[in-house]
Design a protein around this motif. Structure first.
Motif, short mmCIF file in Angstrom:
data_model
loop_
_atom_site.label_atom_id
_atom_site.label_comp_id
_atom_site.label_asym_id
_atom_site.label_seq_id
_atom_site.Cartn_x
_atom_site.Cartn_y
_atom_site.Cartn_z
N TRP A 311 -6.44 -3.83 19.00
CA TRP A 311 -7.37 -2.76 18.59
C TRP A 311 -7.11 -2.28 17.15
CZ3 TRP A 311 -11.61 -1.90 21.19
CH2 TRP A 311 -11.65 -1.99 22.59
N GLY A 326 -29.43 -7.32 24.40
CA GLY A 326 -30.54 -6.72 23.69
C GLY A 326 -31.80 -6.72 24.54
N TYR B 125 -24.03 -0.45 15.68
CA TYR B 125 -22.67 -0.69 15.18
C TYR B 125 -21.81 0.57 15.24
CZ TYR B 125 -18.73 -1.37 12.18
OH TYR B 125 -17.44 -1.40 11.72
N ASN B 126 -22.41 1.72 14.93
CA ASN B 126 -21.60 2.94 14.91
C ASN B 126 -20.95 3.22 16.26
OD1 ASN B 126 -22.53 3.14 12.31
ND2 ASN B 126 -23.88 4.91 12.67
N MET B 128 -20.10 0.94 18.46
CA MET B 128 -19.04 -0.06 18.57
C MET B 128 -17.81 0.37 17.77
SD MET B 128 -19.78 -3.92 17.03
CE MET B 128 -18.49 -4.74 16.06
N TYR B 129 -18.06 0.88 16.57
CA TYR B 129 -16.98 1.29 15.66
C TYR B 129 -16.21 2.49 16.23
CZ TYR B 129 -15.14 3.66 11.44
OH TYR B 129 -14.36 4.31 10.52
N GLU B 130 -16.95 3.47 16.75
CA GLU B 130 -16.29 4.65 17.30
C GLU B 130 -15.50 4.29 18.56
OE1 GLU B 130 -15.97 7.44 15.86
OE2 GLU B 130 -17.65 7.67 14.46
N ALA B 131 -16.05 3.38 19.38
CA ALA B 131 -15.34 2.96 20.59
C ALA B 131 -14.04 2.27 20.22
CB ALA B 131 -16.23 2.05 21.43
N GLN B 132 -14.10 1.43 19.19
CA GLN B 132 -12.87 0.73 18.79
C GLN B 132 -11.81 1.74 18.32
OE1 GLN B 132 -13.23 -2.40 15.83
NE2 GLN B 132 -11.02 -2.65 15.71
N LYS B 133 -12.23 2.75 17.57
CA LYS B 133 -11.27 3.77 17.12
C LYS B 133 -10.56 4.41 18.31
CE LYS B 133 -13.69 6.36 14.10
NZ LYS B 133 -13.89 7.35 13.00
N HIS B 135 -10.02 2.86 21.12
CA HIS B 135 -9.48 1.76 21.95
C HIS B 135 -10.24 1.66 23.27
CE1 HIS B 135 -5.24 1.69 19.89
NE2 HIS B 135 -6.22 1.81 19.03
N LYS B 136 -11.54 1.83 23.18
CA LYS B 136 -12.35 1.86 24.39
C LYS B 136 -13.22 0.61 24.48
CE LYS B 136 -16.09 4.42 26.56
NZ LYS B 136 -17.20 5.34 26.31
N TRP B 137 -13.10 -0.13 25.56
CA TRP B 137 -13.96 -1.29 25.85
C TRP B 137 -15.24 -0.73 26.44
CZ3 TRP B 137 -13.23 -6.24 24.43
CH2 TRP B 137 -14.02 -7.23 25.02
N ASP B 138 -16.22 -0.53 25.60
CA ASP B 138 -17.37 0.32 25.95
C ASP B 138 -18.44 -0.43 26.74
OD1 ASP B 138 -19.50 2.00 26.13
OD2 ASP B 138 -19.76 2.28 23.97
N LYS B 139 -18.41 -0.29 28.05
CA LYS B 139 -19.47 -0.86 28.87
C LYS B 139 -20.40 0.25 29.39
CE LYS B 139 -18.82 -5.38 28.87
NZ LYS B 139 -19.84 -6.30 28.33
N TRP B 143 -26.16 -1.50 26.29
CA TRP B 143 -26.44 -2.40 25.16
C TRP B 143 -27.71 -3.22 25.38
CZ3 TRP B 143 -23.10 -1.49 21.21
CH2 TRP B 143 -21.84 -0.93 21.52
N MET B 144 -27.94 -3.66 26.63
CA MET B 144 -29.12 -4.48 26.91
C MET B 144 -30.41 -3.72 26.59
SD MET B 144 -29.07 -7.66 28.07
CE MET B 144 -27.97 -8.88 28.81
#
Lengths: 359, 359
Positions: A311, A326, B125-126, B128-133, B135-139, B143-144
């Protein structure tokens, strides 16, 4: 003595996602010439036998009937790009019924995810985003020195399928040079064609974009490819025993070899599977600066645990295996079913077919 | 009776940015056949008269000599795309010396900035970026349902110059349809050519990418263009009295007209100048949802004050007028000087020339 009309096909679509009403309506219209049942199922839930029994064409992700409920079944279409998750299914194993995949529909979204990550990294989007959050007109960042563009950059695409081809198409438009790698040789123009489903207006149908093609399944062929002085390596091979840990310390060192490209800082994009990389070696290569950065939509394991060092590895951008997701996903996948219904009516072979004898 | 050799040109390059040693060395090599002086100047600092007096070719952003120090001067090249900032300079006004601009070098970086913003917005993207900060695998993010791609989207480019052309090139590769707008009519293939400097491998040199060309300086022509059912509008016109507040409430309403494109949520990209838009109307259009989002590299005023409501308008992405910045900037601009030295040697007309009689 007229012939009786052929019985109409009955398409059963099992959806694991909630679609908008307008999309469901559009799907009904798309299949207005056949019987069409749309069944919403959460992953793992049971689909009633009688629904399966009426279906002649099944469109599904994981839900398949027991063999005794498949008597009328003539074709199975899956929403996934491959059939790995169904390999033990008796209907697939029987080889009696053709299966079709959604291979080809992932090109545009995953290519866009890839290009997005490259640009975010090279143009320091995160800095811009954080400054906006603070209402700061950021002239402290030395944008002239830190930003760079993709013109003239060399991208190697390891696994030149439908996704790699769309990445190639956009890369070429950005002024980049594309190098293709495939397992089997592609010596003739014909052998370089993409024969699967292609989202119209995208991809590299004829295989004319790469400046050179490379191939092989042995280490030395891969190593030769990694020694081209690539600015970008895109990993888009399927996970197989042969591709497991395909890239490790030795391969990252080859990518970073400055004798081929002084000042190189290769950027790695993994849209395949986490296990294709030696992930510990990846973290080391990012820390040492051998790799300039990495965009990873896949990790090992998934989900990536919160305390995993990946991470916070330097210059890494991670997303939770959603690069292909998507709004267009199901519509495009169903387009393959539509195309195959029409091809069947014309007596043409199916596209994206695996196994079976035709239908 | 041999002729005396022509005196060598003396190129004076005034740099307002600190370049790397390797880049300075590369510049010296690029101009190894002429005298070349590189003078580092902070913006507003004074360049010694004697340096100016020796120069036959001056390469600069804002530093120009007094007319009495310009006796040997035969050509001025500016690092900027236009000459607006020099319009009152007596040497430019005299019309005796040709000026060349850096028009054309901004295509790749600003196109990449544009595409980056589109993809960041459409692919969340934002998030995704915040989730990475974290350490969250964001499901949790759907997204679909929330991600979408650019395939089939219609982009209108208001001002089809070198920047618009490179945006068009990448857009087309992503499967989009391009509509061009220019002030003057471009009825013939010849009239659609880009005759300025083009970064090799980029742009639309022949003007063949747009599916249709539109033109005019009157409101009704613009309005017709804005009524095409565009998913994207890119504003890349120069700021003039005619283009000031070119886009306001009426224009945003036309863009959002669903009769042309049901479900449309037009995305606005401004890489021109802040004043081309009625900024209050822009904020309103974002708040009301008439516009789906906006990427703005320019605002009114600049810097944008910390308490300005634009910072927090919905779905807006702001950068501090840096879309054209990058490591390649000066090198590409100097490439124009190099090309013109070579063209002069061959007796060809200069590229990117404004005023003067040739040199």
């Amino acid at each position: 003595m007229g012939e009786a009309p052929l019985p109409r096909e009955h398409v059963l679509i099992i959806l694991n996602y909630k679609l908008s009403d307008s999309l469901v309506e559009a799907i009904r219209q798309k299949f207005a010439d056949v019987e069409c049942t749309i069944f919403p199922a959460t992953l793992g839930s049971k689909v009633p036998s009688e629904l399966f029994r009426k279906a002649t064409i099944l469109v599904t992700y994981v839900n398949l009937p027991e063999p005794e409920d498949a008597e009328n079944l003539k074709l199975v279409h899956t929403f996934s790009a491959g059939l790995d998750h169904l390999m033990n299914n008796p209907i697939l194993k029987s080889g009696l019924i053709p299966f079709t995949t959604s291979s080809g529909i992932h090109g545009p979204p995953i290519a866009e995810w890839t290009i997005m990550n490259w640009l975010v990294f090279a143009r320091n989007y995160n800095v811009m985003y954080e400054a906006q959050k603070q209402h700061k007109w950021d002239k402290d960042t030395p944008w002239m020195q830190t930003n760079y563009d993709q013109v003239g950059k060399k991208v190697g695409i390891l696994g030149y399928g439908s996704i790699g081809r769309q990445i190639a198409r956009v890369s070429q438009a950005m002024g980049m040079t594309v190098y293709a790698y495939t397992a089997s040789p592609r010596p003739t123009p014909e052998s370089r064609h993409d024969n699967g489903f292609i989202v119209p207006g995208t991809g590299d149908p004829e295989g004319t974009i790469p400046v050179s093609w490379h191939h092989g399944t042995d280490k030395s062929s891969i190593h030769e490819f990694l020694s081209l002085g690539l600015d970008h390596l895109v990993v888009s091979v399927p996970l197989t025993p042969q591709t497991t840990h395909l890239l490790g310390p030795e391969e990252f060192a080859l990518l970073a070899d400055k004798s081929k490209n002084p000042g190189i800082k290769p950027y790695l994009t993994n849209i395949s599977r986490g296990k294709v990389l030696d992930q510990d070696a990846l973290i080391e290569a990012l820390k040492s600066g051998q790799l300039g950065g990495a965009a990873l939509d896949v990790t090992n394991p998934e989900p990536l645990p919160a305390d995993h060092p990946l991470w916070d590895a330097p210059n890494v951008q991670i997303s939770p295996h959603v690069s292909g997701s998507g709004r267009e996903y199901f519509w495009r996948s169903l387009q393959i079913v539509r195309i195959n219904l029409d091809r069947k009516a014309k007596g043409l072979p199916l596209i994206n077919q695996y196994g079976g004898k035709g239908y």
